[in-house]
Design an enzyme around this catalytic site. Structure first.
Site, PDB file in Angstrom:
ATOM      1  N   LYS A   1     -12.103  -4.533  -3.962  1.00 39.58           N
ATOM      2  CA  LYS A   1     -13.170  -4.327  -3.426  1.00 39.58           C
ATOM      3  C   LYS A   1     -14.659  -3.822  -4.904  1.00 39.58           C
ATOM      4  O   LYS A   1     -14.976  -2.772  -3.782  1.00 39.58           O
ATOM      5  CB  LYS A   1     -13.308  -3.647  -2.402  1.00 39.58           C
ATOM      6  N   PHE A   2     -15.159  -4.811  -5.724  1.00 41.65           N
ATOM      7  CA  PHE A   2     -15.587  -4.363  -6.186  1.00 41.65           C
ATOM      8  C   PHE A   2     -16.846  -4.045  -5.378  1.00 41.65           C
ATOM      9  O   PHE A   2     -17.383  -5.096  -4.520  1.00 41.65           O
ATOM     10  CB  PHE A   2     -16.466  -5.077  -7.636  1.00 41.65           C
ATOM     11  N   ILE A   3     -18.935  -3.766  -5.880  1.00 38.89           N
ATOM     12  CA  ILE A   3     -19.344  -3.506  -5.053  1.00 38.89           C
ATOM     13  C   ILE A   3     -20.209  -2.364  -5.732  1.00 38.89           C
ATOM     14  O   ILE A   3     -20.580  -1.475  -5.061  1.00 38.89           O
ATOM     15  CB  ILE A   3     -18.856  -2.963  -3.453  1.00 38.89           C
ATOM     16  N   ASP A   4     -21.308  -2.830  -6.670  1.00 36.11           N
ATOM     17  CA  ASP A   4     -22.056  -2.109  -7.163  1.00 36.11           C
ATOM     18  C   ASP A   4     -22.922  -2.752  -7.846  1.00 36.11           C
ATOM     19  O   ASP A   4     -22.767  -4.212  -8.798  1.00 36.11           O
ATOM     20  CB  ASP A   4     -21.057  -1.180  -8.234  1.00 36.11           C
ATOM     21  N   ILE A   5     -24.081  -2.557  -8.832  1.00 36.91           N
ATOM     22  CA  ILE A   5     -24.713  -3.404 -10.054  1.00 36.91           C
ATOM     23  C   ILE A   5     -23.605  -3.925 -10.617  1.00 36.91           C
ATOM     24  O   ILE A   5     -22.432  -3.498 -10.859  1.00 36.91           O
ATOM     25  CB  ILE A   5     -25.455  -2.868 -10.406  1.00 36.91           C
TER      26      ILE A   5
ATOM     27  N   ASP B   1       1.172  -1.283  -0.333  1.00 39.23           N
ATOM     28  CA  ASP B   1       0.098   0.336   0.264  1.00 39.23           C
ATOM     29  C   ASP B   1       0.924   1.211  -0.208  1.00 39.23           C
ATOM     30  O   ASP B   1       0.974   1.982   1.081  1.00 39.23           O
ATOM     31  CB  ASP B   1      -0.757   0.405   0.927  1.00 39.23           C
TER      32      ASP B   1
ATOM     33  N   LYS C   1      -0.267  -7.972  -3.365  1.00 39.43           N
ATOM     34  CA  LYS C   1      -2.236  -7.838  -3.231  1.00 39.43           C
ATOM     35  C   LYS C   1      -1.531  -6.052  -3.643  1.00 39.43           C
ATOM     36  O   LYS C   1      -0.919  -5.378  -2.628  1.00 39.43           O
ATOM     37  CB  LYS C   1      -2.478  -7.362  -2.115  1.00 39.43           C
TER      38      LYS C   1
ATOM     39  N   THR D   1     -21.931  -2.422 -13.429  1.00 35.22           N
ATOM     40  CA  THR D   1     -21.376  -1.164 -13.838  1.00 35.22           C
ATOM     41  C   THR D   1     -20.132  -2.007 -13.162  1.00 35.22           C
ATOM     42  O   THR D   1     -18.748  -1.892 -13.625  1.00 35.22           O
ATOM     43  CB  THR D   1     -21.229  -0.693 -12.284  1.00 35.22           C
TER      44      THR D   1
HETATM   45  O1  S5P Z   1     -10.897  -7.178   6.305  1.00 31.14           O
HETATM   46  C1  S5P Z   1      -9.853  -6.560   5.425  1.00 31.14           C
HETATM   47  C2  S5P Z   1     -10.567  -6.656   4.158  1.00 31.14           C
HETATM   48  C3  S5P Z   1      -8.932  -5.937   3.818  1.00 31.14           C
HETATM   49  S1  S5P Z   1      -8.505  -6.627   2.253  1.00 31.14           S
HETATM   50  N1  S5P Z   1      -8.689  -5.680   6.048  1.00 31.14           N
HETATM   51  C4  S5P Z   1      -7.688  -4.802   5.652  1.00 31.14           C
HETATM   52  O2  S5P Z   1      -7.169  -4.199   5.704  1.00 31.14           O
HETATM   53  N2  S5P Z   1      -8.194  -5.456   4.148  1.00 31.14           N
HETATM   54  C5  S5P Z   1      -6.634  -5.046   3.346  1.00 31.14           C
HETATM   55  O3  S5P Z   1      -5.627  -5.538   4.107  1.00 31.14           O
HETATM   56  C6  S5P Z   1      -6.669  -3.168   4.125  1.00 31.14           C
HETATM   57  O4  S5P Z   1      -6.917  -2.632   2.401  1.00 31.14           O
HETATM   58  C7  S5P Z   1      -5.015  -3.428   3.356  1.00 31.14           C
HETATM   59  O5  S5P Z   1      -4.469  -3.170   2.071  1.00 31.14           O
HETATM   60  C8  S5P Z   1      -4.602  -4.532   4.359  1.00 31.14           C
HETATM   61  C9  S5P Z   1      -4.269  -3.774   5.476  1.00 31.14           C
HETATM   62  O6  S5P Z   1      -2.920  -3.813   5.768  1.00 31.14           O
HETATM   63  P1  S5P Z   1      -2.252  -3.432   6.690  1.00 31.14           P
HETATM   64  O7  S5P Z   1      -1.490  -2.474   6.903  1.00 31.14           O
HETATM   65  O8  S5P Z   1      -3.431  -3.176   8.266  1.00 31.14           O
HETATM   66  O9  S5P Z   1      -1.492  -4.834   7.444  1.00 31.14           O
END
Ligand code: S5P
Length: 274
Positions: A93-97, A38, A60, A100
């Site tokens: 995290k797709f979340i729509d109809i 991230d 990821k 879309t």
């Molecule tokens: O329930 C969740 C699902 C996800 S995908 N909790 C989360 O934290 N995530 C993701 O996992 C979140 O968007 C981030 O990219 C990662 C956790 O990051 P960390 O730095 O807290 O380990």
């Protein structure tokens, strides 16, 4: 249940080609680590992918947090995924109809289907979101055929998460109904025994569990994130552990990823009795 079986055995039996590849990577590299990269510039992302690549099964991304996204970002990612033999998981995290999400996944500004092996969706919109993404990915003219998979976000790690109860049970129902594209879940425990009145577990069912919120140094953050260790995540059913800041924000990310790799792998060996 399948969580007691070694990755190699699950690789051999699995009907989904991408899942077979994922388990084969885990087995070959002895890692169940997914790093959540991230960071916010392309250079940081590609440097991280290159440095950590040898120790991870999956990278990821949150591609929309990059300040300088360009086609070079995804060309670079694809190249590094090949070089180090890992899969890419865009955590969109797709979340729509349905109509879309099909356009958000395949085409669009980010062209996610072109470079991301794994995607995820939430089922707040209902069954249609899973149906729509499956339709796109299994269409005759979809160019990436068997190399793509979907994880349903069945639970979340954040404090007060509403992804529980019926939401989680429905996640399992939809996974069972769209097995052609759904490879598993993002969740905090094995959901294999989850039953609703509509669907029940089939004999050959083998969903992959990705568990996030994994950190060795912290119990959480100031914004509601809640952490557990690699050991506890795997013991509860995680096949792949996802860690972000625990790895990329450590003083030495390579040293950190090796620690998560070792602990995640040992917990796996213990779980399957090897
Ligand atoms: O329930 C969740 C699902 C996800 S995908 N909790 C989360 O934290 N995530 C993701 O996992 C979140 O968007 C981030 O990219 C990662 C956790 O990051 P960390 O730095 O807290 O380990």
């Amino acid at each position: 249940s399948s969580s007691k079986l070694p990755y190699g055995v699950r690789a051999k039996n699995h009907p989904n080609i991408l899942v077979r590849k994922l388990f084969a990577i885990a087995e070959a590299k002895k890692t169940n680590v997914t790093v959540s990269a991230d960071v916010t510039t392309t250079k940081e992302l590609l440097d991280l992918a290159d440095q950590l690549g040898p120790y991870i099964a999956v990278l990821k991304t949150h591609i929309d947090i990059l300040s300088d996204f360009s086609p070079e970002t995804t060309t670079g990612l694809k190249h590094l995924a090949q070089k180090h033999n890992f899969l890419i998981f865009e955590d969109r995290k797709f979340i729509d109809i349905g109509n879309t999400v099909q356009k958000q996944y395949h085409g669009g500004a980010l062209r996610i289907s072109e470079w991301s092996h794994i995607i995820n969706c939430a089922i707040l919109p209902g069954e249609g979101i899973v149906q729509a993404l499956t339709q796109t990915a299994t269409a005759d003219d979809f160019p990436y055929g068997n190399e793509r998979g979907l994880l349903i976000l069945a639970e979340m790690t954040s404090k007060g998460s509403l992804a529980k109860g019926e939401y989680t049970t429905r996640s399992v129902d939809y996974a069972r109904r769209y097995k052609k594209f759904v490879m598993g879940f993002v969740c905090n425990r094995a959901l294999t025994e989850e039953q609703s009145t509509e669907t029940s577990k089939s004999e050959d069912e083998d969903f992959v569990v990705f568990t996030t919120g994994v950190n060795l140094a912290s119990a959480g953050d100031a914004l509601g994130q809640q952490y557990q260790t690699p050991q506890s995540a795997v013991a509860r059913g995680a096949d792949f552990i996802i860690s972000g800041r625990g790895i990329y924000a450590a003083p030495d990310p390579v040293e950190a990823v090796k620690r998560y790799q070792e602990q995640g792998w040992n917990a796996y060996l213990e779980r399957v009795g090897l």
